[in-house]
Design an enzyme around this catalytic site. Structure first.
Site, short mmCIF file in Angstrom:
data_model
loop_
_atom_site.label_atom_id
_atom_site.label_comp_id
_atom_site.label_asym_id
_atom_site.label_seq_id
_atom_site.Cartn_x
_atom_site.Cartn_y
_atom_site.Cartn_z
N SER A 266 60.80 50.72 7.50
CA SER A 266 61.52 51.92 7.12
C SER A 266 62.95 51.57 6.73
O SER A 266 63.43 50.47 6.97
CB SER A 266 61.54 52.90 8.29
N LYS A 267 63.61 52.54 6.14
CA LYS A 267 64.99 52.38 5.73
C LYS A 267 65.87 51.96 6.92
O LYS A 267 66.77 51.16 6.80
CB LYS A 267 65.48 53.70 5.16
N ARG A 268 65.55 52.55 8.08
CA ARG A 268 66.29 52.24 9.30
C ARG A 268 66.30 50.75 9.63
O ARG A 268 67.31 50.21 10.07
CB ARG A 268 65.62 52.96 10.49
N GLY A 270 66.08 48.26 7.65
CA GLY A 270 66.97 47.56 6.75
C GLY A 270 68.42 47.68 7.22
O GLY A 270 69.14 46.70 7.28
N ASP A 271 68.81 48.88 7.57
CA ASP A 271 70.18 49.11 8.05
C ASP A 271 70.44 48.30 9.31
O ASP A 271 71.47 47.66 9.46
CB ASP A 271 70.39 50.60 8.35
#
Length: 510
Positions: A266-268, A270-271
RNA sequence: GGCCCGUUCGUCUAGCCAGGUCAGGACGCCAGGUUUUCAUCCUGGUAACAGGGGUUCGAAUCCCCUACGGACUACCA
């Protein structure tokens, strides 16, 4: 069917930036089309007006342009089956829904959101096996199966909101075939009466994708694994619409998983772990939040594609570096894996390194020059940049890292690495360097080999090891104990600069 | 909960369909070598068939069960 022309599609929903899992799905479609001499189509599935995000469609098209996935047909490319945006095809879906009603495979339903919610809660509370709108619950709801025909007609004519649901057959064994997972058998009684046509006059994904794939003569549907559970529904729709003979083949791709822990990427993640999950940088038009992109992070599109291609597919050989042509040549669906692939940021970087060291110095120099311009650093000429790149390219993964490895070619160090100074700068180093400085001043021509020979023979004469003095000079010139060959550095920055840096260094370090 | 899919080194995976190899490669990690340093590079090493039952002379490969993981379960796609 067997000799049908190969036509595949990638059909994203314009609800935000494209996830790299989506890019991989598109890539596999593209490679499959290219491998088989077929057509690749881009269809925009914007049947949910509420979730439309401005700019998303443009983002998707720009992403593919960047990474080299080309469309032969579709939004942005045109074609004989236009329009390719489902919102523009709105009027063609209703007739198929009506057809299903006529044949008794679908029905009108008038239940409100609240009623549906109540039904679900009651079923949950009663501990029922299924909690959905299905063969067990439909006869208790408000629909054309339970209402008298006149009432249905009345509601329709006064414009009461309605949806059209599939009437899922009872106790029928549905056999579906997935090119990757092979045969999957499902009992239709475990399936529910999915909405096919929404009260806003738009089809749901299920109806729209079947109708469009049929109308657009799609031969193979290659999509994410999240669609596997609804494959039986889709197969039934083809059957009920009388299209089973022309039904495309299906292949459901395994998911991309997060690098650590459990679950899908998920995008999370990556962050949290510091890598992009989107091909391009994306700024959310609502929140203004910016998400990193592979392009902006300095990945080469070829490296990005290569890395993605191998996440779930492999050629069965030991080759790891592929350009798009090679991928297209070697790609086949039966070498796509069945299990989810965990994304590995380290390997992504490694791929970029492989492409970087394989690139022309001139090409890299162009990108590097842009970075220098941004920093306001001036330089002699591009030849100088190319020489620098040749010296440091092996040491970096990204063009943006070149500066870290090469700043001393442009400016004198402002400080000296403390640890190296403490360990390697001895009491007599300053004096020693002053002696060698005279040799450097006298060196003619001021070239790598000459400098090397002069200093080496001097040190040999005095019975001093190279290591003792070289680190000291390196500290003066570079500021740290690392970097490429020192004599080459001297030659490149020139006598004047070399002498000055050593004088300053000896002065500061004692 | 229901339903579907999956499970080989830490990670990506080969091998499985047509049982017999010291279970192979790559990333990472570790060690050694090269070098004026660091990195690169080279060489070597580490490390896996989820568990249990079968079938078989023989199972990572075929069958069953269990466990674990994931997807799906919206008038979203």
């Amino acid at each position: 069917m067997e000799n049908k022309a190969i036509r595949v599609r990638f059909a994203p929903s314009p609800t935000g930036p494209l996830h790299i899992g989506g890019v991989r799905t598109a890539l596999y479609n593209f490679l499959f089309a290219r491998h088989n001499g077929g057509k690749m189509i881009l269809r925009i599935e914007d049947t949910d007006q509420n979730r439309f995000v401005p700019g998303a469609e443009e983002y998707i098209i720009e992403s593919f342009r960047w990474c080299g996935i080309e469309f032969d047909e579709g939004v942005g490319a045109g074609g004989d089956f236009a329009p390719y945006r489902q919102s523009e095809r709105k009027q063609i879906y209703r007739q198929y829904a009506d057809q299903l009603i006529e044949k008794g495979h679908a029905y009108y339903a008038f239940d409100t959101t609240e009623e549906l919610e109540t039904m679900r809660k009651e079923l949950e509370a009663s501990g029922a096996r299924y909690t959905s709108y299905n063969q067990e619950s439909r006869m208790k709801m408000t629909n054309s199966l339970t209402l008298p025909n006149e009432e249905v007609m009345r509601r329709l004519s006064v414009g009461d909101p309605f949806v059209i649901r599939i009437k899922m057959p009872e106790n029928e064994t549905v056999k579906v075939y997935d090119e990757i997972r092979k045969e999957v058998v499902v009992d239709s009684s475990t399936l529910d009466d999915k909405v096919l046509y929404k009260s806003d006059g738009m089809p749901t994904y299920h109806l729209a994708n079947v109708v469009d794939d049929y109308l657009m003569e799609i031969s193979h549907v290659i999509r994410g694994e999240e669609w596997l559970p609804s494959l039986p529904l889709h197969v039934l729709l083809y059957r009920f619409l009388g299209w089973e003979e022309d039904m495309p083949k299906f292949a459901h791709l395994p998911l991309l998983l997060k690098p650590d822990g459990k679950g899908k990427l998920s995008k999370r993640d990556g962050d949290r772990l510091g890598f992009p999950v989107f091909p391009l940088e994306w700024k959310d038009p609502k929140t203004g939040e910016v998400s990193k992109g592979y392009r902006e992070d300095g990945y080469f599109p070829e490296a990005f594609i290569n890395m993605l291609a191998l996440l779930g597919w492999n050629p069965g050989t030991e080759q790891e570096i592929f350009n798009m042509e090679e991928l297209a040549e070697q790609f086949s669906i039966d070498r796509v894996g069945r299990s989810g692939a965990r994304f590995d940021p380290d390997k992504a970087r490694w791929f970029n390194h492989q492409y970087l060291i394989g690139k022309d110095n001139a090409e890299l120099a162009k990108d590097f020059a842009l970075i220098l311009d941004e920093k306001g650093v001036t330089y002699r000429d591009t030849t100088y940049l190319e020489r620098i790149i040749e010296l440091v390219k092996e040491r970096v993964n990204f063009v943006s890292e070149i500066w870290d490895q090469a700043s001393f070619f442009f400016e004198a160090p402002e400080s000296y690495d403390e640890k190296t100074v403490r360990k390697r700068w001895k009491e007599n180093t300053g004096a020693l360097l002053s002696e060698i400085l005279e040799l450097i001043k006298a060196a003619e021509p001021f070239k790598r080999d000459k400098l090397h020979d002069t200093i080496a023979s001097y040190l040999e004469e005095k019975q001093i090891g190279m290591g003792q003095v070289m680190i000291g000079i390196r500290l003066c010139l570079v500021g740290s104990g690392t970097g490429p060959d020192l004599f080459t550095i001297m030659e490149m920055i020139g006598k004047e600069e070399t002498v000055m840096r050593i004088e300053v260094g000896v002065n500061k370090l004692g």
